[in-house]
Design a protein around this motif. Structure first.
Motif, PDB file in Angstrom:
ATOM      1  N   GLY A   5       0.786  38.556  76.465  1.00  0.00           N
ATOM      2  CA  GLY A   5      -0.370  39.167  75.829  1.00  0.00           C
ATOM      3  C   GLY A   5      -1.340  39.659  76.890  1.00  0.00           C
ATOM      4  O   GLY A   5      -1.141  39.411  78.080  1.00  0.00           O
ATOM      5  N   LYS A   6      -2.394  40.323  76.445  1.00  0.00           N
ATOM      6  CA  LYS A   6      -3.375  40.875  77.400  1.00  0.00           C
ATOM      7  C   LYS A   6      -4.036  39.764  78.230  1.00  0.00           C
ATOM      8  O   LYS A   6      -4.263  39.908  79.428  1.00  0.00           O
ATOM      9  CB  LYS A   6      -4.478  41.641  76.637  1.00  0.00           C
ATOM     10  CG  LYS A   6      -4.101  43.043  76.189  1.00  0.00           C
ATOM     11  CD  LYS A   6      -4.981  44.051  76.938  1.00  0.00           C
ATOM     12  CE  LYS A   6      -4.535  45.500  76.820  1.00  0.00           C
ATOM     13  NZ  LYS A   6      -3.136  45.767  76.973  1.00  0.00           N
ATOM     14  N   GLU A   7      -4.296  38.637  77.547  1.00  0.00           N
ATOM     15  CA  GLU A   7      -4.978  37.533  78.225  1.00  0.00           C
ATOM     16  C   GLU A   7      -4.129  36.974  79.380  1.00  0.00           C
ATOM     17  O   GLU A   7      -4.622  36.767  80.479  1.00  0.00           O
ATOM     18  CB  GLU A   7      -5.219  36.421  77.207  1.00  0.00           C
ATOM     19  CG  GLU A   7      -6.591  35.804  77.308  1.00  0.00           C
ATOM     20  CD  GLU A   7      -6.780  34.824  76.176  1.00  0.00           C
ATOM     21  OE1 GLU A   7      -6.838  33.631  76.472  1.00  0.00           O
ATOM     22  OE2 GLU A   7      -6.799  35.257  74.991  1.00  0.00           O
ATOM     23  N   SER A   8      -2.830  36.772  79.086  1.00  0.00           N
ATOM     24  CA  SER A   8      -1.985  36.202  80.148  1.00  0.00           C
ATOM     25  C   SER A   8      -1.744  37.217  81.264  1.00  0.00           C
ATOM     26  O   SER A   8      -1.608  36.845  82.429  1.00  0.00           O
ATOM     27  CB  SER A   8      -0.685  35.649  79.597  1.00  0.00           C
ATOM     28  OG  SER A   8      -0.181  36.413  78.582  1.00  0.00           O
ATOM     29  N   PRO A  32       4.866  34.501  88.695  1.00  0.00           N
ATOM     30  CA  PRO A  32       5.220  33.092  88.518  1.00  0.00           C
ATOM     31  C   PRO A  32       5.051  32.654  87.076  1.00  0.00           C
ATOM     32  O   PRO A  32       4.316  33.277  86.310  1.00  0.00           O
ATOM     33  CB  PRO A  32       4.191  32.371  89.393  1.00  0.00           C
ATOM     34  CG  PRO A  32       3.016  33.283  89.414  1.00  0.00           C
ATOM     35  CD  PRO A  32       3.568  34.677  89.376  1.00  0.00           C
ATOM     36  N   MET A  33       5.779  31.594  86.731  1.00  0.00           N
ATOM     37  CA  MET A  33       5.536  30.958  85.436  1.00  0.00           C
ATOM     38  C   MET A  33       4.217  30.191  85.573  1.00  0.00           C
ATOM     39  O   MET A  33       4.031  29.438  86.535  1.00  0.00           O
ATOM     40  CB  MET A  33       6.679  29.981  85.159  1.00  0.00           C
ATOM     41  CG  MET A  33       6.389  29.035  84.021  1.00  0.00           C
ATOM     42  SD  MET A  33       7.729  27.838  83.874  1.00  0.00           S
ATOM     43  CE  MET A  33       6.990  26.689  82.735  1.00  0.00           C
ATOM     44  N   ILE A  34       3.327  30.396  84.639  1.00  0.00           N
ATOM     45  CA  ILE A  34       2.048  29.676  84.699  1.00  0.00           C
ATOM     46  C   ILE A  34       2.063  28.605  83.612  1.00  0.00           C
ATOM     47  O   ILE A  34       2.038  28.906  82.412  1.00  0.00           O
ATOM     48  CB  ILE A  34       0.853  30.638  84.538  1.00  0.00           C
ATOM     49  CG1 ILE A  34       0.917  31.717  85.647  1.00  0.00           C
ATOM     50  CG2 ILE A  34      -0.462  29.864  84.605  1.00  0.00           C
ATOM     51  CD1 ILE A  34      -0.187  32.740  85.615  1.00  0.00           C
ATOM     52  N   ALA A  35       2.148  27.368  84.060  1.00  0.00           N
ATOM     53  CA  ALA A  35       2.249  26.253  83.121  1.00  0.00           C
ATOM     54  C   ALA A  35       0.881  25.929  82.533  1.00  0.00           C
ATOM     55  O   ALA A  35      -0.143  26.029  83.218  1.00  0.00           O
ATOM     56  CB  ALA A  35       2.808  25.032  83.844  1.00  0.00           C
ATOM     57  N   ALA A  36       0.876  25.544  81.281  1.00  0.00           N
ATOM     58  CA  ALA A  36      -0.393  25.209  80.621  1.00  0.00           C
ATOM     59  C   ALA A  36      -0.435  23.736  80.228  1.00  0.00           C
ATOM     60  O   ALA A  36      -1.480  23.097  80.322  1.00  0.00           O
ATOM     61  CB  ALA A  36      -0.579  26.087  79.390  1.00  0.00           C
ATOM     62  N   SER A  37       0.690  23.192  79.790  1.00  0.00           N
ATOM     63  CA  SER A  37       0.715  21.789  79.374  1.00  0.00           C
ATOM     64  C   SER A  37       2.159  21.289  79.429  1.00  0.00           C
ATOM     65  O   SER A  37       3.092  22.087  79.605  1.00  0.00           O
ATOM     66  CB  SER A  37       0.169  21.645  77.947  1.00  0.00           C
ATOM     67  OG  SER A  37       1.018  22.348  77.066  1.00  0.00           O
ATOM     68  N   ALA A  38       2.310  19.975  79.283  1.00  0.00           N
ATOM     69  CA  ALA A  38       3.667  19.420  79.325  1.00  0.00           C
ATOM     70  C   ALA A  38       3.691  18.063  78.636  1.00  0.00           C
ATOM     71  O   ALA A  38       2.689  17.352  78.606  1.00  0.00           O
ATOM     72  CB  ALA A  38       4.131  19.271  80.771  1.00  0.00           C
ATOM     73  N   ILE A  46       1.626  29.572  79.530  1.00  0.00           N
ATOM     74  CA  ILE A  46       0.396  30.080  78.892  1.00  0.00           C
ATOM     75  C   ILE A  46       0.684  30.971  77.679  1.00  0.00           C
ATOM     76  O   ILE A  46      -0.213  31.271  76.907  1.00  0.00           O
ATOM     77  CB  ILE A  46      -0.521  30.827  79.900  1.00  0.00           C
ATOM     78  CG1 ILE A  46       0.276  31.878  80.672  1.00  0.00           C
ATOM     79  CG2 ILE A  46      -1.224  29.854  80.824  1.00  0.00           C
ATOM     80  CD1 ILE A  46      -0.602  32.805  81.495  1.00  0.00           C
ATOM     81  N   ASP A  47       1.934  31.406  77.525  1.00  0.00           N
ATOM     82  CA  ASP A  47       2.284  32.198  76.338  1.00  0.00           C
ATOM     83  C   ASP A  47       2.864  31.341  75.221  1.00  0.00           C
ATOM     84  O   ASP A  47       3.314  31.856  74.201  1.00  0.00           O
ATOM     85  CB  ASP A  47       3.300  33.282  76.724  1.00  0.00           C
ATOM     86  CG  ASP A  47       2.650  34.331  77.601  1.00  0.00           C
ATOM     87  OD1 ASP A  47       1.595  34.850  77.211  1.00  0.00           O
ATOM     88  OD2 ASP A  47       3.179  34.591  78.699  1.00  0.00           O
TER      89      ASP A  47
END
Ligand SMILES: Cc1ncc(COP(=O)(O)O)c(C=O)c1O
Length: 455
Positions: A5-8, A32-38, A46-47
């Motif tokens: 999306g635009k935000e990511s 890169p893959m941007i991790a948000a949680s796990a 983030i998507d």
């Protein structure tokens, strides 16, 4: 996978503007893959895409993600005592050092640092000083193995036997020598695995003799070469290396940065082989990577040589501000409790066997030359030709990794190690992985490899 999306997109632009990534070449095309949680073995980006982390980060999130009890242990410690230097002492460091002794099944004194590299640097300095203080003034050299990794700082990188990690940073520290590892898959034709392993151990003895035994300080090795391509020795190899070290008064340092803390199916990797190292270095799984912490465990009688300070230089003159941070120690202690309470060390052994047998069907695949494992670590060696064992092209290795990722599975490889030999896919999922997680790994890797690669 969901599209950006635009935000990511904006976040990725900022990443590319401000962040310098570890060992990864800059690429505008593949951000890169941007991790948000796990949680557990799964990471969400983030998507909102979910991936099974088949590498536990960098072989380190042993108890899995999202452990509230670890966060609480650190939080409570931060409130009561967030910091105190280990020039003096504090309770979490004392308790953790005692606990590590129990895990090591021996008498060791523990020096805390922040990373695996630093733990090895401390070991090198301790070894050299120890020999000086026991009258063995010429013992300064270290023997390590080609293909092994021991860290990124100049000394630890000097011990590393991976030429591609050294290009453009040389000259490094003097006094680090390398011998070939027991890569049984590539042993000479007609030679038994056992004879080959003994021959590789003999290379350690020859190097000691040729260098002059009185100049060699220590041998450093991982019980099993992990990031260098999952190279698993036979029992005779480590038995013989230990015997050689003892015969020549050379200390044996075991780098347990990856193999430690249950990863191998035992508390420490070397315990699988029944050997007793003089020094054990550890990091990663010590806190399951929730906070930075590493340790250099030194046999008690070696430590004793540092007690005589009559010349003013007898003590270990090494300090790091953050090493043994109270919150990191409290968290590590809780991490070890979790490993014990949930029997994750034993579980790693069970899951490792399951993973190995689930993958073994791939041995018939045109590209798969060898499958090796050690506890919950697996390596799949890809070759262009099974007869000559010529390593597969890097593009193929990368393509397979990318396809696994597109199917929601993160796997690794032995990257930037030795030219032409970055051809081993690696797996080291969290020890807390569920049966379904392990099956997902087996199914995904199998589906990707059988989906046209090598056809
Ligand atoms: C076997 C081994 N030793 C040492 C290190 C260095 O640890 P760190 O990255 O924490 O400095 C690593 C890191 O991957 C490692 O795999």
């Amino acid at each position: 996978m969901q599209s950006l999306g635009k935000e990511s997109e904006a976040i990725i632009k900022k990443d590319q503007r401000y962040l310098w990534h570890n060992i990864t070449p800059y690429s505008e095309q593949s951000p890169p893959m941007i991790a948000a949680s796990a949680s557990g073995s799964w990471v969400t980006d983030i998507d909102g895409n979910k991936y099974l982390d088949g590498m536990s980060g960098l072989w380190c999130v042993n108890v899995g993600y999202g452990r509230k009890e670890l966060a609480e242990a650190a939080y409570n410690q931060l409130l009561s005592l967030p910091y105190f230097p280990l020039t003096q002492s504090h309770m979490p460091a004392i308790a953790l050092a005692e606990k590590l002794n129990e895990w090591l099944e021996g008498e060791y004194v523990i020096f805390f640092s922040n990373s695996g590299s630093e733990a090895n640097e401390a070991a090198f300095k301790i070894v050299r000083q120890y020999h000086q203080q026991t009258g063995q003034h010429y013992r300064s050299k270290f023997i390590a193995r080609y293909r092994g990794y021991h860290g990124s700082s100049l000394g630890a990188l000097s011990a590393t036997g991976q030429a591609q990690r050294k290009y453009k940073y040389e000259p490094l520290a003097a006094g680090f020598l390398h011998v070939a590892p027991p890569d049984s898959y590539r042993r000479p034709e007609g030679m038994t695995v056992e004879a080959f392993n003994l021959q590789c151990a003999q290379a350690v003895e020859e190097t000691i003799i040729w260098e002059g035994a009185e100049t060699v300080a220590a041998v450093i090795m991982e019980p099993v070469i992990t990031g260098g391509g999952v190279i698993v020795p036979e029992q005779v190899y480590l038995d013989r290396v230990q015997e050689i070290c003892r015969n020549y008064g050379v200390l044996l340092i075991m780098d347990e940065v990856i193999c430690g803390f249950g990863r191998s199916g035992r508390k420490f990797g070397h315990q699988n082989f029944g050997i007793k190292p003089d020094i054990v270095t550890m990091a990663k799984g010590l806190t399951s990577a929730y906070l930075p912490l590493s340790a250099t465990a030194v046999r008690k009688d070696i430590y004793e040589a540092f007690k005589d300070n009559s010349d003013g230089y007898g003590h270990f003159r090494h300090v790091n501000t953050f090493g043994g941070n109270p919150a990191a120690c409290a968290l590590a202690l809780r991490n070890l409790e979790v490993l014990e309470q949930e029997q994750l060390v034993e579980r790693a052994a069970i899951l490792g066997q399951r993973l190995h047998s689930g993958l073994s069907g791939l041995l018939g695949h045109k590209l798969v030359g060898d499958i090796r494992s050690f506890g919950l670590i697996a390596g799949i060696e890809l070759v262009a030709d099974k007869g000559s064992k010529q390593p597969a092209d890097l593009d193929i290795v990368k393509g397979i990794i990318a396809e696994c990722k597109a199917k929601g599975l993160i796997i690794g490889k032995n990257g930037d190690t030795v030219a032409g030999f970055n051809n081993v896919l690696t797996l080291a999922p969290p020890l807390s992985s569920t049966d379904e997680d392990i099956q997902f790994i087996i199914d995904t890797v199998t589906a990707v490899l059988n989906g046209g690669w090598g056809a």
